[in-house]
Design an enzyme around this catalytic site. Structure first.
Site, PDB file in Angstrom:
ATOM      1  N   GLU A  19      -7.991  -5.580   5.022  1.00  0.00           N
ATOM      2  CA  GLU A  19      -7.819  -5.170   3.630  1.00  0.00           C
ATOM      3  C   GLU A  19      -6.635  -5.871   2.979  1.00  0.00           C
ATOM      4  OE1 GLU A  19      -8.894  -0.798   3.066  1.00  0.00           O
ATOM      5  OE2 GLU A  19      -8.669  -0.885   5.239  1.00  0.00           O
TER       6      GLU A  19
ATOM      7  N   ASN B 171       0.870  -1.167   0.000  1.00  0.00           N
ATOM      8  CA  ASN B 171       0.000   0.000   0.000  1.00  0.00           C
ATOM      9  C   ASN B 171       0.906   1.216   0.000  1.00  0.00           C
ATOM     10  OD1 ASN B 171      -1.703   2.095   0.497  1.00  0.00           O
ATOM     11  ND2 ASN B 171      -2.810   1.095   2.170  1.00  0.00           N
TER      12      ASN B 171
ATOM     13  N   HIS C 208     -12.759   2.679  -0.180  1.00  0.00           N
ATOM     14  CA  HIS C 208     -12.730   1.644   0.875  1.00  0.00           C
ATOM     15  C   HIS C 208     -13.309   0.328   0.354  1.00  0.00           C
ATOM     16  CE1 HIS C 208     -12.938   4.679   4.507  1.00  0.00           C
ATOM     17  NE2 HIS C 208     -11.686   4.455   4.146  1.00  0.00           N
TER      18      HIS C 208
ATOM     19  N   ARG D 170     -12.243  14.879   7.948  1.00  0.00           N
ATOM     20  CA  ARG D 170     -13.010  15.276   6.762  1.00  0.00           C
ATOM     21  C   ARG D 170     -14.468  15.543   7.123  1.00  0.00           C
ATOM     22  NH1 ARG D 170     -11.488  10.251   3.243  1.00  0.00           N
ATOM     23  NH2 ARG D 170      -9.434  10.127   4.215  1.00  0.00           N
TER      24      ARG D 170
ATOM     25  N   ARG E  48      -2.369  -2.047  -3.709  1.00  0.00           N
ATOM     26  CA  ARG E  48      -3.568  -1.249  -3.525  1.00  0.00           C
ATOM     27  C   ARG E  48      -3.475  -0.032  -4.450  1.00  0.00           C
ATOM     28  NH1 ARG E  48      -4.960   3.321   0.794  1.00  0.00           N
ATOM     29  NH2 ARG E  48      -7.200   3.437   0.397  1.00  0.00           N
TER      30      ARG E  48
END
Ligand SMILES: Nc1ncnc2c1ncn2[C@@H]1O[C@H](COP(=O)(O)OP(=O)(O)O)[C@@H](O)[C@H]1O
Ligand SMILES: Nc1ncnc2c1ncn2[C@@H]1O[C@H](COP(=O)(O)OP(=O)(O)O)[C@@H](O)[C@H]1O
Lengths: 376, 376
Positions: free
Chosen positions: A359, A7, A160, A219, A71
């Protein structure tokens, strides 16, 4: 097969070496390109990963390494499945840079280094957006000028996706029904909800970018789009300042000065009013999405909490679902406090579950499945 | 008492003279200030209204005229109730111009002319935002920097309040329970949803401006706030162009080239794919808000459709609520086609109702109630 999962973000590279579900090695190289950092760029970062693995006898040149899974944040409409990496695929990911200006270039940097180091090894791009490719037009289309939207790629992509894929599959298994309707609430620093029916995603809260939807650590999530124009025109802010405000100084941080949900919920316990407001806004937004996706799905079998907040914060789980008994939704205080897999009371119509996301495992799984499919 | 209701917009003035529920006169003066129009400004428009009324023997100088009620779009946080107009109130409405740059100045123009014409007459400002003043902070607070939000007034205000007040009161009466939970879907050219509990508004879909929320005739409703930044930076659009896009060339018009819902639904019947997409996006958004407000309210007793689309379009009502049987929501085809007051089947847990809105009546009612309160 043995898979290295990478990643490669803008300032860090996370890696994990997996053999099935077993983790052989993992780590993070941070502060890439920062002042005074020993890691000037992604090439150096990946070489550092290769060195660390070699030091453990698990080097990149090991014949047991089957593949590398990368990823990649944005697959646009071009990449809706995990994809073996070729020159064309690299070019395709580069074309999507305008849609993910921070993420895709960093992902590409990782890909380019590992392709140079092991040109013979199968490498696969696993896209954050891919799981959401099944969302129907009614949910993915913004109500703006269609020609302009098509030309500029303005639509709901969702993010996601790897986590939503993994967790919704586990939730569907838990329901014991392949046609189960599932709502996944991925609550980490970033946060997103998805509605999944019979394993297919039908709606999600993140949109064209990862800014839309739930309240996140830093956010804003949903906001009147005209507020952006107002901040520029009346507030006198530049576009970069607004971007920075909404992505880095909003969410829980903007509301109460802290984006660590653990300390925020502790402050709520202690009677802190700012933290209380922040949590109330966070949970109100969650409740709205649970209701919205209940309506989108027609009914719900499982609500699955995941991510750092979803997996660990019993008070957030309880509060987000408070007062939803008319929808068949309830949380059992003892089960919730223990963090059981199922935290709804025995016999509840809707199962409320805590399902830790994975993940990296999911990227490895998809990587192997693509390779065996292409080999076979 | 006899009340003149004035809705003084940017390019038109609508008036209605009411005695109780009886309409004595009504009309519209249009094209104010446009090229070649005989009406150069609001003063001329209001004088034309006065002339028309005088021609019917109902002049502004009539002793039977009890009051004038003015629709004012933005009351900010300062005006949460209908307010007798004084110099200070005029100044307060002017201070809110940055929040409603097109509407408040036009509303003020009307107020100033009628105050000059009848300085002795009670005049009342009735605010579009006022009914939403009861929305709790969890729902009215955007998850951005709090200090900046407070300084610039960035929060959910909500609009169409007069309509939501009127229709939710009628719906509550229909439920036969003063504590009824009501969802009002006001679907006109503008469109908004509200959640009302025991007569108090607890959430609404329009936000800081009337752009947020449902898909409208020409407005986008909800949109990833980062899409605005993207349209400016990658799309190369100016802020004014984005404003114009989202407010005037989006919504149903942007999706299928037409913002008249009657002809759009006719095109759907005829198999037109663009119209079909537009209606599917419109109804998906509605369904999400119905579910969201179901969760916010905990349960729902009445869903009330109003506005030009809500009152007249049986296919939109049916489609927006399709597949919600698990929530106790259903629409009876025969009742819906006839446009009965109650269009849900006999014995349905949730009453689905069609309640024509009457904003002018509501403004007159609030105007009289304020005057008698201040007199008494
Ligand atoms: N016990 C806990 N209680 C509440 N929040 C927690 C707890 N443990 C971790 N978290 C929160 O999880 C969030 C990070 O989630 P994570 O999924 O690791 O983030 P990322 O999106 O970066 O992968 C932080 O806000 C952290 O405070
Ligand atoms: N029979 C009908 N079927 C579908 N839509 C209708 C019908 N009659 C009116 N409408 C729609 O109502 C909308 C206007 O609603 P209205 O409440 O009058 O607007 P405003 O918001 O300007 O007050 C238009 O889109 C119009 O097409």
């Amino acid at each position: 097969g043995r898979v290295l999962v990478l990643n490669s973000g803008s300032s860090s590279v996370k890696y994990r070496l997996l053999e099935g579900t077993e983790r052989l090695a993992s780590g993070t190289v941070e502060r890439i390109g920062e002042d005074g950092s020993p890691v000037p760029d992604h090439r150096a970062a990946l070489e550092s990963v290769a060195d660390r693995l070699a030091g453990e006898g698990l080097g990149l040149d090991s014949p047991e390494l089957t593949a590398i899974g990368h990823r990649v944040v944005h697959g646009g409409t071009a990449f809706t499945e995990p994809t073996p990496i070729t020159d064309e695929v690299v070019a395709g990911i580069r074309e999507l840079v305008p849609l993910a200006p921070l993420h895709n270039p960093a992902n590409l940097a990782g890909i380019e280094v590992t392709r140079r180091l092991r040109p013979d090894l199968p490498q696969v791009a696993v896209f954050d957006t891919a799981f959401h490719a099944t969302i129907p037009p009614a949910a993915s289309t913004y109500a703006i000028d269609r020609e302009l939207a098509a030309r500029l790629g303005v639509r709901r992509y969702g993010f996601h996706g790897t986590s939503h894929a993994y967790v919704s599959r586990e939730a569907t298994r838990l329901a014991g029904d392949p046609d189960a309707r599932v709502i996944v609430l991925h609550l980490g620093n970033g946060a997103s909800a998805s509605a999944v029916s019979a394993g297919r995603c039908v709606d999600t809260s993140m949109g064209m970018t990862p800014l839309e939807g739930l309240v996140m650590g830093t956010r804003s999530g949903d906001l009147d789009p005209a507020a952006v124009l107002y901040l520029a025109r009346t507030g006198g802010m530049s576009l970069d300042e607004i971007d920075e405000l909404l992505n880095r100084r909003s969410g829980m941080l903007g509301l109460c000065g802290d984006n660590d949900m653990r300390s925020v919920t502790e402050r709520v316990e202690a009677g802190d009013e700012d933290a209380e407001l922040a949590v109330s806004v966070y949970c109100h937004r969650l409740r709205k999405y649970v209701g919205a996706y209940y309506a989108v799905l027609g009914t719900v079998d499982v609500i699955a909490f995941t991510g750092g907040v979803g997996e660990n914060s019993a008070p957030i789980r309880a509060r987000a679902l408070e007062g939803l008994e008319a929808l068949g939704i309830a949380v059992d205080p003892a089960r919730n406090a223990r963090g059981d897999t199922v935290v709804s009371p025995e016999g509840s119509r809707v199962k409320v579950a805590v399902i830790p996301t994975d993940e990296e495992y999911e990227i490895a799984r998809q990587t192997l499945s693509v390779i065996s499919h292409h080999a076979g």
